[in-house]
Design a protein around this motif. Sequence first.
Motif, mmCIF file in Angstrom:
data_model
loop_
_atom_site.group_PDB
_atom_site.id
_atom_site.type_symbol
_atom_site.label_atom_id
_atom_site.label_comp_id
_atom_site.label_asym_id
_atom_site.label_seq_id
_atom_site.Cartn_x
_atom_site.Cartn_y
_atom_site.Cartn_z
ATOM 1 N N SER A 1 0.825 -1.211 0.000
ATOM 2 C CA SER A 1 0.000 0.000 0.000
ATOM 3 C C SER A 1 0.857 1.258 0.000
ATOM 4 C CB SER A 1 -0.940 0.003 1.209
ATOM 5 O OG SER A 1 -1.818 -1.100 1.179
ATOM 6 N N LEU A 2 2.013 1.191 0.670
ATOM 7 C CA LEU A 2 2.909 2.343 0.723
ATOM 8 C C LEU A 2 3.383 2.739 -0.666
ATOM 9 C CD1 LEU A 2 5.157 1.595 3.842
ATOM 10 C CD2 LEU A 2 3.260 3.193 3.670
ATOM 11 N N ARG A 3 3.651 1.756 -1.477
ATOM 12 C CA ARG A 3 4.130 2.034 -2.837
ATOM 13 C C ARG A 3 3.028 2.643 -3.693
ATOM 14 N NH1 ARG A 3 8.996 -0.221 -4.104
ATOM 15 N NH2 ARG A 3 9.877 -1.700 -2.607
ATOM 16 N N ILE A 4 1.796 2.229 -3.435
ATOM 17 C CA ILE A 4 0.680 2.716 -4.246
ATOM 18 C C ILE A 4 0.286 4.133 -3.835
ATOM 19 C CG2 ILE A 4 -1.749 2.322 -4.820
ATOM 20 C CD1 ILE A 4 -1.226 -0.670 -4.385
ATOM 21 N N GLY A 5 0.228 4.381 -2.520
ATOM 22 C CA GLY A 5 -0.220 5.691 -2.024
ATOM 23 C C GLY A 5 0.896 6.477 -1.366
ATOM 24 N N LYS A 6 2.025 6.632 -2.040
ATOM 25 C CA LYS A 6 3.208 7.257 -1.453
ATOM 26 C C LYS A 6 2.946 8.676 -0.972
ATOM 27 C CE LYS A 6 8.087 8.244 -2.331
ATOM 28 N NZ LYS A 6 9.194 8.203 -3.321
ATOM 29 N N ALA A 7 2.286 9.487 -1.802
ATOM 30 C CA ALA A 7 2.052 10.891 -1.429
ATOM 31 C C ALA A 7 1.171 10.983 -0.190
ATOM 32 C CB ALA A 7 1.418 11.633 -2.596
ATOM 33 N N ARG A 8 0.141 10.138 -0.136
ATOM 34 C CA ARG A 8 -0.773 10.161 1.016
ATOM 35 C C ARG A 8 -0.051 9.736 2.289
ATOM 36 N NH1 ARG A 8 -4.148 6.133 2.991
ATOM 37 N NH2 ARG A 8 -3.622 4.825 1.200
ATOM 38 N N ILE A 9 0.820 8.735 2.184
ATOM 39 C CA ILE A 9 1.556 8.256 3.355
ATOM 40 C C ILE A 9 2.553 9.302 3.829
ATOM 41 C CG2 ILE A 9 3.210 6.538 4.164
ATOM 42 C CD1 ILE A 9 0.345 5.541 4.013
ATOM 43 N N GLU A 10 3.213 9.965 2.901
ATOM 44 C CA GLU A 10 4.166 11.009 3.286
ATOM 45 C C GLU A 10 3.461 12.132 4.041
ATOM 46 O OE1 GLU A 10 6.033 12.154 -0.342
ATOM 47 O OE2 GLU A 10 7.541 10.539 -0.258
ATOM 48 N N LYS A 11 2.246 12.458 3.614
ATOM 49 C CA LYS A 11 1.462 13.478 4.313
ATOM 50 C C LYS A 11 1.102 13.002 5.711
ATOM 51 C CE LYS A 11 -2.769 16.232 3.845
ATOM 52 N NZ LYS A 11 -3.972 16.482 2.993
ATOM 53 N N ALA A 12 0.762 11.717 5.844
ATOM 54 C CA ALA A 12 0.415 11.161 7.154
ATOM 55 C C ALA A 12 1.628 11.137 8.075
ATOM 56 C CB ALA A 12 -0.152 9.755 6.983
ATOM 57 N N VAL A 13 2.796 10.787 7.557
ATOM 58 C CA VAL A 13 4.019 10.784 8.362
ATOM 59 C C VAL A 13 4.283 12.176 8.928
ATOM 60 C CG1 VAL A 13 6.531 10.564 8.281
ATOM 61 C CG2 VAL A 13 5.098 8.816 7.219
ATOM 62 N N ALA A 14 4.148 13.190 8.073
ATOM 63 C CA ALA A 14 4.369 14.568 8.528
ATOM 64 C C ALA A 14 3.376 14.943 9.631
ATOM 65 C CB ALA A 14 4.240 15.534 7.351
ATOM 66 N N TYR A 15 2.149 14.466 9.499
ATOM 67 C CA TYR A 15 1.137 14.769 10.515
ATOM 68 C C TYR A 15 1.492 14.120 11.847
ATOM 69 C CZ TYR A 15 -3.187 14.472 13.181
ATOM 70 O OH TYR A 15 -4.109 14.533 14.194
ATOM 71 N N TYR A 16 1.837 12.849 11.844
ATOM 72 C CA TYR A 16 2.120 12.145 13.098
ATOM 73 C C TYR A 16 3.407 12.637 13.760
ATOM 74 C CZ TYR A 16 -1.682 8.883 12.167
ATOM 75 O OH TYR A 16 -2.922 8.325 11.950
ATOM 76 N N ARG A 17 4.282 13.240 12.991
ATOM 77 C CA ARG A 17 5.500 13.811 13.577
ATOM 78 C C ARG A 17 5.256 15.210 14.144
ATOM 79 N NH1 ARG A 17 10.664 12.148 12.189
ATOM 80 N NH2 ARG A 17 11.301 14.260 11.636
ATOM 81 N N SER A 18 4.035 15.725 13.965
ATOM 82 C CA SER A 18 3.703 17.062 14.461
ATOM 83 C C SER A 18 2.824 16.957 15.693
ATOM 84 C CB SER A 18 2.948 17.843 13.366
ATOM 85 O OG SER A 18 1.610 17.370 13.262
ATOM 86 N N ASN A 19 2.461 18.107 16.260
ATOM 87 C CA ASN A 19 1.573 18.161 17.409
ATOM 88 C C ASN A 19 0.165 18.592 17.035
ATOM 89 O OD1 ASN A 19 3.699 17.503 19.203
ATOM 90 N ND2 ASN A 19 4.405 19.625 19.083
ATOM 91 N N ARG A 20 -0.092 18.702 15.748
ATOM 92 C CA ARG A 20 -1.425 19.098 15.298
ATOM 93 C C ARG A 20 -2.430 18.000 15.612
ATOM 94 N NH1 ARG A 20 -2.038 18.933 10.217
ATOM 95 N NH2 ARG A 20 -0.022 18.049 9.622
ATOM 96 N N TYR A 21 -3.650 18.405 15.947
ATOM 97 C CA TYR A 21 -4.718 17.437 16.143
ATOM 98 C C TYR A 21 -5.773 17.647 15.089
ATOM 99 C CZ TYR A 21 -8.873 15.122 17.825
ATOM 100 O OH TYR A 21 -10.001 14.338 17.896
ATOM 101 N N GLN A 22 -6.044 16.597 14.345
ATOM 102 C CA GLN A 22 -7.031 16.648 13.264
ATOM 103 C C GLN A 22 -8.075 15.570 13.518
ATOM 104 O OE1 GLN A 22 -5.483 16.898 9.191
ATOM 105 N NE2 GLN A 22 -6.897 15.254 8.642
ATOM 106 N N PRO A 23 -9.279 15.938 13.967
ATOM 107 C CA PRO A 23 -10.313 14.936 14.241
ATOM 108 C C PRO A 23 -10.578 14.067 13.020
ATOM 109 C CG PRO A 23 -10.984 17.100 15.043
ATOM 110 C CD PRO A 23 -9.750 17.304 14.219
ATOM 111 N N GLU A 24 -10.843 12.790 13.264
ATOM 112 C CA GLU A 24 -11.109 11.859 12.164
ATOM 113 C C GLU A 24 -12.478 12.159 11.540
ATOM 114 O OE1 GLU A 24 -10.723 7.867 13.542
ATOM 115 O OE2 GLU A 24 -8.549 8.002 13.771
#
Length: 308
Positions: free
Chosen positions: A285-308
Amino acid sequence: MQKILVVHYSQSGQLTSIVDSILGPLASAKAIRIDTLAVRPKPSYPFPWTTQTFCDVFPESVEGVPCALEPLEIDPEARFDLIVLAYTVWYLAPSLPVQAFLRSPEAARLFPGTPVVTVIGCRNMWLLAQEQVKQRLYELDARHVGNIVLGDRAGNLTGVATIAYWMLTGRKERLLGVFPKPGVDDEDIRRASRFGILLRKALAEDITALDQEALNAVGACPVEPAYILFEHRIRRVFRIWARFIRKKGGPGAPERQPRVLAFFFYLLAAVAVLAPLASLAAKVSLRIGKARIEKAVAYYRSNRYQPE
């Protein structure tokens, strides 16, 4: 004088060692006072665990049903310049005592407007647990300024074996003399003082301006991309099992113990068979959705809270 409050619950003592290392550079500063609030569940959880008690805390951990706590020993009038909230991860969630504390009247009084740094000591998966904490800090109107994570270096399957050995025997030693020592590496704990140096500098200037990127530059939030998908998939299954077990009663209820035991056998099968397959699927899945995963990595490395 600046005042720091450390809130934590540590069964084995490892999390306490992590916090002590991080705050070492601050403890030596004359202009800083550090108070500690050890959260104590009532009744206390055993350490080492038995298999049954270890699995019996699963449903409430997943469903967010807090345990009872001993009275919290904190001055009701006290205010702090920084709160360090340290916790471990139980079944992709904050430990039950920490969940209980975050729902307490004391937390409701202490956290609003107060800068908070979270510290996580875990095996490897912490993303969804931190999302729960971030949500609660958001609800409490706290100012989440930093996050620091220390995890086990062992691979997923190896880590399961070594942590289970430690949790069920109380011995933090090499399983069979072959496996790596369980838990966070002692050298990683010792080197965690580097985060304290950054915290001390931020306190001297403006703790609310603490830069998570500066913490990340020295290894504060290591995010394994495969675990982003993996954790979400596991959580869906965990919620089904948690509801299934809780239909037969609350913690310790004899009626639910057969289901608790069934969950234990499911865990064994999941670790041996399902986890490797899920990891492989996640990598695809990482290979297929690389851009989406990179965005998620940046989010989890931050302190921002984004409700699901």
